[in-house]
Design a protein around this motif. Sequence first.
Motif, PDB file in Angstrom:
ATOM      1  N   GLU A 156       7.805  16.341   1.969  1.00 13.97           N
ATOM      2  CA  GLU A 156       9.225  15.946   1.895  1.00 13.97           C
ATOM      3  C   GLU A 156       9.684  15.719   0.468  1.00 13.97           C
ATOM      4  OE1 GLU A 156       9.610  12.457   4.369  1.00 13.97           O
ATOM      5  OE2 GLU A 156       8.971  13.620   6.141  1.00 13.97           O
ATOM      6  N   LYS A 157       8.803  15.157  -0.356  1.00  9.91           N
ATOM      7  CA  LYS A 157       9.193  14.778  -1.720  1.00  9.91           C
ATOM      8  C   LYS A 157       8.805  15.833  -2.764  1.00  9.91           C
ATOM      9  CE  LYS A 157      10.494  10.618  -0.350  1.00  9.91           C
ATOM     10  NZ  LYS A 157      11.895  10.214  -0.308  1.00  9.91           N
ATOM     11  N   GLY A 158       8.252  16.964  -2.314  1.00  6.57           N
ATOM     12  CA  GLY A 158       7.862  18.022  -3.254  1.00  6.57           C
ATOM     13  C   GLY A 158       6.681  17.642  -4.126  1.00  6.57           C
ATOM     14  N   LYS A 159       5.830  16.733  -3.625  1.00  5.72           N
ATOM     15  CA  LYS A 159       4.637  16.316  -4.370  1.00  5.72           C
ATOM     16  C   LYS A 159       3.474  17.256  -4.024  1.00  5.72           C
ATOM     17  CE  LYS A 159       6.062  11.443  -4.465  1.00  5.72           C
ATOM     18  NZ  LYS A 159       5.675  10.061  -4.072  1.00  5.72           N
ATOM     19  N   ILE A 199       0.852  -1.206   0.000  1.00  2.00           N
ATOM     20  CA  ILE A 199       0.000   0.000   0.000  1.00  2.00           C
ATOM     21  C   ILE A 199       0.886   1.254   0.000  1.00  2.00           C
ATOM     22  CG2 ILE A 199      -1.821   1.268   1.205  1.00  2.00           C
ATOM     23  CD1 ILE A 199      -2.787  -1.405   0.016  1.00  2.00           C
ATOM     24  N   TRP A 200       1.917   1.242   0.830  1.00  2.00           N
ATOM     25  CA  TRP A 200       2.817   2.408   0.882  1.00  2.00           C
ATOM     26  C   TRP A 200       3.512   2.622  -0.471  1.00  2.00           C
ATOM     27  CZ3 TRP A 200       2.569   6.510   3.605  1.00  2.00           C
ATOM     28  CH2 TRP A 200       3.602   7.444   3.555  1.00  2.00           C
ATOM     29  N   ALA A 201       3.708   1.532  -1.215  1.00  2.00           N
ATOM     30  CA  ALA A 201       4.316   1.635  -2.556  1.00  2.00           C
ATOM     31  C   ALA A 201       3.460   2.515  -3.467  1.00  2.00           C
ATOM     32  CB  ALA A 201       4.483   0.245  -3.172  1.00  2.00           C
ATOM     33  N   LEU A 202       2.137   2.501  -3.257  1.00  2.00           N
ATOM     34  CA  LEU A 202       1.228   3.351  -4.053  1.00  2.00           C
ATOM     35  C   LEU A 202       1.456   4.827  -3.719  1.00  2.00           C
ATOM     36  CD1 LEU A 202      -2.071   1.339  -3.415  1.00  2.00           C
ATOM     37  CD2 LEU A 202      -0.589   1.152  -5.426  1.00  2.00           C
ATOM     38  N   VAL A 203       1.739   5.091  -2.431  1.00  2.00           N
ATOM     39  CA  VAL A 203       2.021   6.452  -1.974  1.00  2.00           C
ATOM     40  C   VAL A 203       3.331   6.932  -2.605  1.00  2.00           C
ATOM     41  CG1 VAL A 203       2.462   7.910   0.058  1.00  2.00           C
ATOM     42  CG2 VAL A 203       0.773   6.057   0.194  1.00  2.00           C
ATOM     43  N   GLU A 204       4.326   6.046  -2.579  1.00  4.25           N
ATOM     44  CA  GLU A 204       5.638   6.382  -3.164  1.00  4.25           C
ATOM     45  C   GLU A 204       5.517   6.700  -4.656  1.00  4.25           C
ATOM     46  OE1 GLU A 204       8.583   6.570  -1.698  1.00  4.25           O
ATOM     47  OE2 GLU A 204       8.497   5.426   0.157  1.00  4.25           O
ATOM     48  N   LYS A 205       4.645   5.957  -5.326  1.00  3.77           N
ATOM     49  CA  LYS A 205       4.506   6.085  -6.777  1.00  3.77           C
ATOM     50  C   LYS A 205       3.750   7.353  -7.185  1.00  3.77           C
ATOM     51  CE  LYS A 205       3.255   3.033 -10.585  1.00  3.77           C
ATOM     52  NZ  LYS A 205       2.569   1.783 -10.932  1.00  3.77           N
ATOM     53  N   ALA A 206       2.742   7.732  -6.371  1.00  3.07           N
ATOM     54  CA  ALA A 206       1.875   8.865  -6.724  1.00  3.07           C
ATOM     55  C   ALA A 206       2.625  10.194  -6.667  1.00  3.07           C
ATOM     56  CB  ALA A 206       0.678   8.900  -5.785  1.00  3.07           C
TER      57      ALA A 206
END
Length: 350
Positions: free
Chosen positions: A193-196, A160-167
Motif C-alpha cells: 500500500e505504501k510503496g515500500k 510496535i506498529w509505529a516501527l512498521v510505519e517508520k520502516a
Amino acid sequence: MGGADRTCKTDLDGVLLGMGNPLLDISAVVDQAFLDKYDVKLNNAILADEKHFPMYKELADKFNVEYIAGGATQNAIRVAQWMLQVPGATNYIGCIGKDKFGEEMKKSSTSAGVHVHYREDETTPTGTCGVLVVGGERSLVANLSAANCYKVDHLKQPEIWALVEKAKFFYIAGFFLTVSPASILLVAKHAAEKGKTFMMNLAAPFICEYFSKPLLEVFPYIDYVFGNETEARTFAKVQGWEIEDVEEIALKISALPKATGTHKRITVITQGADPTVVAEDGKILKFPVIGLPKEKLVDTNGAGDAFVGGFLAELVQGKDLKESIRAGNYAANVIIQRSGCTYPDKPSFV
C-alpha cells in the motif's frame, strides 16, 4: 563508501525492519556418528521433533559448544546493522521466553546495535537451534519453543506498529511462515500500500514443501525473493514446474503474479561457491562469489543470512543491485571464516 560517510546518515533511523524466530544457536563441531544418531543430514535445516530433544543436552555435555544469538532473520538483521554501522538503523521483532537464554539473546543483539522488540512469553522457554558442524558444513535443528508463540496482537500494539510505519524495507525469512502468517501478511500488505520494499527468503526445502500454501499467499507482495539452489529446486518441484535449471527457476519465480506494479520482483539465488544467480526483468545476471581456500572455511552456518544482511545494508542506502550483491558476497565471506554468524568489530567493505 568507507566508514566515515556512513555514520552521519540520520535518514537511516529505523529504515529496516525484520520479523522472525529468535533462536539461541547452540553451535558445536560434531562427527558423522552424531548426525546419524539423530537422523540429521548435512546442509539442511529442520524443525526438531521428539527424537531430537535429547540432542541439545548431549551437545552441551559432550562437545565444546558456543551460544550465539541466531534465527535466520535476526542473523540477517544483525549483519545488516554491522555493515551499516549506524545505531538504530534496524529493528527486529520476535518472541522469546522470560529466561536466561532470552536475556543472553537480548544482550547479544542490543550490543550489536539492533533495536529488538521481543514479545516475552511467560510460560515457554526461549527457542534454541542446534548447529551441527562437520567438515565446515552445517546442519540446523531448530526447537522453536517461545519463538512459536509470536502473536499478531503484539504487532498491532501502537508502539510496535509505529516501527512498521517508520520502516521503508522489510525482511522476513520463510521460517516465520510456521509461526505467524497473519503477521507476515499484515506487514506485506502495508508495504504494498505504501510503496515500500518487502523481502522474503525461501529459507529451507521444508518451507517450500510443507508451507507452500501460506508462502504462495504472501508471494504477490514479495519484491525480492532470496534462496539457495536446493530451496529453488524444491520450490519448483512443489509448483509442478519440472525444471532443475536454477536460472530458469529464478526467472519463473520473478514472473509469478504481483499484487502491485510499484516494484518488479527480483529473485536472488545463491549457490555456495558457484555464482549467485539473479533474475530481473526477464533477464539473468550472474555474480561470482569471493573464492576461499578450503582450509580457511570454519563453518557455513549463517552464510546465507549474512549474504542477505550485506545485500540489505547497501539496498537501504539506495545502492544498485550489483553493489548490493557485492556487499552480500563480502559479508558471507567474512562469516564463513568464523564460528557461527559472528563478525569482527568493523566491516572492511569499501
